[in-house]
Design a protein around this motif. Structure first.
Motif, PDB file in Angstrom:
ATOM      1  N   MET A 171       0.853  -1.177   0.000  1.00  0.00           N
ATOM      2  CA  MET A 171       0.000   0.000   0.000  1.00  0.00           C
ATOM      3  C   MET A 171       0.891   1.229   0.000  1.00  0.00           C
ATOM      4  O   MET A 171       1.916   1.271   0.655  1.00  0.00           O
ATOM      5  CB  MET A 171      -0.890   0.011   1.232  1.00  0.00           C
ATOM      6  N   THR A 172       0.479   2.182  -0.747  1.00  0.00           N
ATOM      7  CA  THR A 172       1.278   3.391  -0.849  1.00  0.00           C
ATOM      8  C   THR A 172       0.355   4.590  -0.803  1.00  0.00           C
ATOM      9  O   THR A 172      -0.856   4.461  -0.966  1.00  0.00           O
ATOM     10  CB  THR A 172       2.119   3.381  -2.139  1.00  0.00           C
ATOM     11  N   GLY A 173       0.904   5.702  -0.581  1.00  0.00           N
ATOM     12  CA  GLY A 173       0.109   6.922  -0.550  1.00  0.00           C
ATOM     13  C   GLY A 173       1.007   8.109  -0.339  1.00  0.00           C
ATOM     14  O   GLY A 173       2.187   7.969  -0.029  1.00  0.00           O
ATOM     15  N   ARG A 174       0.435   9.270  -0.510  1.00  0.00           N
ATOM     16  CA  ARG A 174       1.195  10.504  -0.322  1.00  0.00           C
ATOM     17  C   ARG A 174       0.892  11.034   1.071  1.00  0.00           C
ATOM     18  O   ARG A 174      -0.257  11.130   1.475  1.00  0.00           O
ATOM     19  CB  ARG A 174       0.785  11.535  -1.366  1.00  0.00           C
ATOM     20  N   TYR A 175       1.949  11.372   1.775  1.00  0.00           N
ATOM     21  CA  TYR A 175       1.804  11.959   3.097  1.00  0.00           C
ATOM     22  C   TYR A 175       2.124  13.444   2.985  1.00  0.00           C
ATOM     23  O   TYR A 175       3.205  13.808   2.531  1.00  0.00           O
ATOM     24  CB  TYR A 175       2.745  11.293   4.099  1.00  0.00           C
ATOM     25  N   ASN A 176       1.194  14.263   3.348  1.00  0.00           N
ATOM     26  CA  ASN A 176       1.404  15.710   3.328  1.00  0.00           C
ATOM     27  C   ASN A 176       1.661  16.160   4.758  1.00  0.00           C
ATOM     28  O   ASN A 176       0.737  16.351   5.530  1.00  0.00           O
ATOM     29  CB  ASN A 176       0.182  16.416   2.744  1.00  0.00           C
ATOM     30  N   ILE A 177       2.933  16.276   5.071  1.00  0.00           N
ATOM     31  CA  ILE A 177       3.311  16.651   6.433  1.00  0.00           C
ATOM     32  C   ILE A 177       3.940  18.031   6.417  1.00  0.00           C
ATOM     33  O   ILE A 177       4.449  18.492   5.398  1.00  0.00           O
ATOM     34  CB  ILE A 177       4.286  15.629   7.055  1.00  0.00           C
ATOM     35  N   HIS A 178       3.897  18.668   7.558  1.00  0.00           N
ATOM     36  CA  HIS A 178       4.537  19.962   7.729  1.00  0.00           C
ATOM     37  C   HIS A 178       5.431  19.845   8.953  1.00  0.00           C
ATOM     38  O   HIS A 178       4.947  19.657  10.069  1.00  0.00           O
ATOM     39  CB  HIS A 178       3.498  21.065   7.925  1.00  0.00           C
ATOM     40  N   VAL A 179       6.736  19.911   8.718  1.00  0.00           N
ATOM     41  CA  VAL A 179       7.696  19.780   9.802  1.00  0.00           C
ATOM     42  C   VAL A 179       8.593  21.014   9.782  1.00  0.00           C
ATOM     43  O   VAL A 179       9.484  21.123   8.942  1.00  0.00           O
ATOM     44  CB  VAL A 179       8.551  18.506   9.645  1.00  0.00           C
ATOM     45  N   PRO A 180       8.337  21.971  10.681  1.00  0.00           N
ATOM     46  CA  PRO A 180       9.206  23.149  10.711  1.00  0.00           C
ATOM     47  C   PRO A 180      10.612  22.767  11.171  1.00  0.00           C
ATOM     48  O   PRO A 180      10.778  21.922  12.041  1.00  0.00           O
ATOM     49  CB  PRO A 180       8.524  24.082  11.713  1.00  0.00           C
ATOM     50  N   ALA A 181      11.615  23.361  10.535  1.00  0.00           N
ATOM     51  CA  ALA A 181      13.000  23.098  10.915  1.00  0.00           C
ATOM     52  C   ALA A 181      13.827  24.335  10.605  1.00  0.00           C
ATOM     53  O   ALA A 181      13.635  24.975   9.576  1.00  0.00           O
ATOM     54  CB  ALA A 181      13.543  21.901  10.138  1.00  0.00           C
ATOM     55  N   THR A 182      14.719  24.645  11.504  1.00  0.00           N
ATOM     56  CA  THR A 182      15.619  25.770  11.268  1.00  0.00           C
ATOM     57  C   THR A 182      16.861  25.259  10.537  1.00  0.00           C
ATOM     58  O   THR A 182      17.160  24.061  10.563  1.00  0.00           O
ATOM     59  CB  THR A 182      16.038  26.415  12.598  1.00  0.00           C
ATOM     60  N   LEU A 183      17.593  26.160   9.895  1.00  0.00           N
ATOM     61  CA  LEU A 183      18.789  25.758   9.151  1.00  0.00           C
ATOM     62  C   LEU A 183      19.877  25.204  10.054  1.00  0.00           C
ATOM     63  O   LEU A 183      20.704  24.400   9.617  1.00  0.00           O
ATOM     64  CB  LEU A 183      19.330  26.936   8.342  1.00  0.00           C
ATOM     65  N   ASP A 184      19.860  25.585  11.342  1.00  0.00           N
ATOM     66  CA  ASP A 184      20.895  25.085  12.241  1.00  0.00           C
ATOM     67  C   ASP A 184      20.461  23.831  13.013  1.00  0.00           C
ATOM     68  O   ASP A 184      21.215  23.314  13.822  1.00  0.00           O
ATOM     69  CB  ASP A 184      21.344  26.178  13.213  1.00  0.00           C
ATOM     70  N   GLU A 185      19.249  23.339  12.740  1.00  0.00           N
ATOM     71  CA  GLU A 185      18.778  22.126  13.408  1.00  0.00           C
ATOM     72  C   GLU A 185      19.570  20.925  12.892  1.00  0.00           C
ATOM     73  O   GLU A 185      19.773  20.798  11.680  1.00  0.00           O
ATOM     74  CB  GLU A 185      17.290  21.920  13.119  1.00  0.00           C
ATOM     75  N   PRO A 186      20.017  20.042  13.765  1.00  0.00           N
ATOM     76  CA  PRO A 186      20.748  18.850  13.310  1.00  0.00           C
ATOM     77  C   PRO A 186      19.875  18.000  12.380  1.00  0.00           C
ATOM     78  O   PRO A 186      18.676  17.847  12.600  1.00  0.00           O
ATOM     79  CB  PRO A 186      21.057  18.099  14.607  1.00  0.00           C
ATOM     80  N   LEU A 187      20.505  17.454  11.328  1.00  0.00           N
ATOM     81  CA  LEU A 187      19.782  16.646  10.354  1.00  0.00           C
ATOM     82  C   LEU A 187      19.075  15.472  11.022  1.00  0.00           C
ATOM     83  O   LEU A 187      17.937  15.140  10.679  1.00  0.00           O
ATOM     84  CB  LEU A 187      20.734  16.152   9.273  1.00  0.00           C
ATOM     85  N   ALA A 188      19.722  14.851  11.998  1.00  0.00           N
ATOM     86  CA  ALA A 188      19.115  13.701  12.678  1.00  0.00           C
ATOM     87  C   ALA A 188      17.810  14.103  13.364  1.00  0.00           C
ATOM     88  O   ALA A 188      16.829  13.350  13.346  1.00  0.00           O
ATOM     89  CB  ALA A 188      20.084  13.111  13.692  1.00  0.00           C
ATOM     90  N   GLU A 189      17.774  15.302  13.950  1.00  0.00           N
ATOM     91  CA  GLU A 189      16.555  15.771  14.604  1.00  0.00           C
ATOM     92  C   GLU A 189      15.443  16.004  13.580  1.00  0.00           C
ATOM     93  O   GLU A 189      14.297  15.626  13.795  1.00  0.00           O
ATOM     94  CB  GLU A 189      16.836  17.057  15.379  1.00  0.00           C
ATOM     95  N   THR A 190      15.792  16.609  12.453  1.00  0.00           N
ATOM     96  CA  THR A 190      14.803  16.824  11.390  1.00  0.00           C
ATOM     97  C   THR A 190      14.274  15.490  10.891  1.00  0.00           C
ATOM     98  O   THR A 190      13.067  15.319  10.707  1.00  0.00           O
ATOM     99  CB  THR A 190      15.424  17.614  10.225  1.00  0.00           C
ATOM    100  N   ALA A 191      15.180  14.519  10.674  1.00  0.00           N
ATOM    101  CA  ALA A 191      14.764  13.199  10.195  1.00  0.00           C
ATOM    102  C   ALA A 191      13.805  12.540  11.182  1.00  0.00           C
ATOM    103  O   ALA A 191      12.788  11.956  10.781  1.00  0.00           O
ATOM    104  CB  ALA A 191      15.982  12.313   9.959  1.00  0.00           C
TER     105      ALA A 191
END
Length: 146
Positions: free
Chosen positions: A1-21
């Motif tokens: 099963m597949t589908g599109r997820y429309n998420i909104h995740v705010p992130a600052t440019l200095d946020e660690p990539l692992a935290e954003t992930a």
């Protein structure tokens, strides 16, 4: 099963990539838990119950389902402790997206053992395939600069 997820995740440019992930992972998990990807199916089944034909629904899907020129898919964190293949030790694992004909393609992003993997399945000429690799290389360089 597949589908599109429309998420909104705010992130600052200095946020660690692992935290954003992890934030993206949690937002997608929540939508998976809520079965959000099934919402369009629910409405189409309701329309079938009210007399719409499968051909009408197919036409509506083709008209409204937009495939982005470059999309990101399968944002996944693969847990090495849970990926068991008998006595074998898995050294690397990644997820890929679907095949697309250039100029449309998907970049699949996954992590395994704290390494980020970028994968694209591209159908095209050698030049088009090289272009897709160049885009992913630019993404890699950007991610490494964070």
């Amino acid at each position: 099963m597949t589908g599109r997820y429309n998420i909104h995740v705010p992130a600052t440019l200095d946020e660690p990539l692992a935290e954003t992930a992890w934030n993206v992972h949690r937002a997608m998990d929540q939508q998976k838990e809520e079965r959000a990807f099934l919402e369009s199916f629910r409405s189409m089944i309701g329309r079938l119950d009210n007399g719409a034909s499968v051909a009408e629904l197919q036409g509506e899907v083709e008209k409204n389902y937009h495939i982005r020129v470059i999309s990101y898919t399968n944002l996944a964190i693969i847990d090495a402790d849970q990926l068991q293949l008998g006595d074998s030790v898995v050294r690397d694992a990644w997820i890929s997206g679907g095949f697309r004909t250039m100029p449309l393609y998907q970049i699949a992003v996954s992590t395994f053992r704290r390494h980020v993997n970028l994968v694209a399945n591209v159908i095209g000429t050698p030049t088009e395939i090289q272009f897709a690799k160049a885009v992913m290389n630019q993404m890699k360089l950007f991610l490494l600069s964070l």
